[in-house]
Design a protein around this motif. Sequence first.
Motif, PDB file in Angstrom:
ATOM      1  N   ILE A  16       0.845  -1.196   0.000  1.00 25.18           N
ATOM      2  CA  ILE A  16       0.000   0.000   0.000  1.00 25.18           C
ATOM      3  C   ILE A  16       0.883   1.250   0.000  1.00 25.18           C
ATOM      4  O   ILE A  16       0.639   2.193  -0.753  1.00 25.18           O
ATOM      5  N   SER A  18       3.687   1.571  -1.247  1.00 28.92           N
ATOM      6  CA  SER A  18       4.349   1.721  -2.545  1.00 28.92           C
ATOM      7  C   SER A  18       3.369   2.053  -3.669  1.00 28.92           C
ATOM      8  O   SER A  18       3.785   2.191  -4.819  1.00 28.92           O
ATOM      9  N   GLY A  19       2.079   2.162  -3.340  1.00 28.64           N
ATOM     10  CA  GLY A  19       1.109   2.605  -4.334  1.00 28.64           C
ATOM     11  C   GLY A  19       0.229   1.524  -4.926  1.00 28.64           C
ATOM     12  O   GLY A  19      -0.285   1.670  -6.030  1.00 28.64           O
ATOM     13  N   ILE A  20       0.032   0.440  -4.210  1.00 29.68           N
ATOM     14  CA  ILE A  20      -0.854  -0.638  -4.661  1.00 29.68           C
ATOM     15  C   ILE A  20      -2.174  -0.506  -3.899  1.00 29.68           C
ATOM     16  O   ILE A  20      -2.180  -0.255  -2.697  1.00 29.68           O
ATOM     17  N   TRP A  21      -3.288  -0.677  -4.592  1.00 28.17           N
ATOM     18  CA  TRP A  21      -4.592  -0.643  -3.928  1.00 28.17           C
ATOM     19  C   TRP A  21      -4.666  -1.735  -2.867  1.00 28.17           C
ATOM     20  O   TRP A  21      -4.109  -2.817  -3.033  1.00 28.17           O
ATOM     21  N   ASP A  24      -5.834  -5.188  -4.102  1.00 33.58           N
ATOM     22  CA  ASP A  24      -4.807  -5.832  -4.916  1.00 33.58           C
ATOM     23  C   ASP A  24      -3.642  -6.298  -4.048  1.00 33.58           C
ATOM     24  O   ASP A  24      -3.092  -7.382  -4.260  1.00 33.58           O
ATOM     25  N   SER A  69       2.022   6.416  -1.582  1.00 33.19           N
ATOM     26  CA  SER A  69       1.909   6.779  -2.992  1.00 33.19           C
ATOM     27  C   SER A  69       0.500   6.469  -3.474  1.00 33.19           C
ATOM     28  O   SER A  69      -0.029   5.397  -3.213  1.00 33.19           O
ATOM     29  N   PRO A  71      -2.065   5.152  -5.927  1.00 39.84           N
ATOM     30  CA  PRO A  71      -1.990   4.216  -7.060  1.00 39.84           C
ATOM     31  C   PRO A  71      -2.205   4.950  -8.382  1.00 39.84           C
ATOM     32  O   PRO A  71      -3.042   5.837  -8.489  1.00 39.84           O
ATOM     33  N   LYS A  72      -1.431   4.550  -9.374  1.00 40.54           N
ATOM     34  CA  LYS A  72      -1.503   5.203 -10.680  1.00 40.54           C
ATOM     35  C   LYS A  72      -2.201   4.301 -11.706  1.00 40.54           C
ATOM     36  O   LYS A  72      -1.950   4.410 -12.892  1.00 40.54           O
ATOM     37  N   TYR A  73      -3.014   3.423 -11.221  1.00 37.31           N
ATOM     38  CA  TYR A  73      -3.755   2.556 -12.127  1.00 37.31           C
ATOM     39  C   TYR A  73      -5.162   2.417 -11.591  1.00 37.31           C
ATOM     40  O   TYR A  73      -5.426   2.676 -10.429  1.00 37.31           O
ATOM     41  N   CYS A  75      -8.447   0.317 -10.502  1.00 36.42           N
ATOM     42  CA  CYS A  75      -8.838  -1.002 -10.005  1.00 36.42           C
ATOM     43  C   CYS A  75      -9.761  -1.635 -11.030  1.00 36.42           C
ATOM     44  O   CYS A  75     -10.681  -0.983 -11.542  1.00 36.42           O
TER      45      CYS A  75
END
Length: 77
Positions: A16, A18-21, A24, A69, A71-73, A75
């Motif tokens: 999380i 590091s930017g992960i939902w 996920d 971070s 998330p840059k994507y 879900c």
Amino acid sequence: MFHIYNKVVKAVGELILSGIWYSDACEIVFKVMGLEKWRPLPESWWERFEMDVNSYTDREVHLSKRKISMPKYKCIF
């Protein structure tokens, strides 16, 4: 079992940060650690788990001055 639980909380929290939902991150950690069917507590364990992950990330943000971070994507679910 408590040791495994703490490792899972930390692993999800690190993803999380590091930017992960969250959802996920949970899927990744449970899959990689081979814990897809692992259930450490009664039915309500997911609520407790989410609170523990939130506590971990909050602690890292405040004590270590880390940032979460965004998330840059998108879900997909």
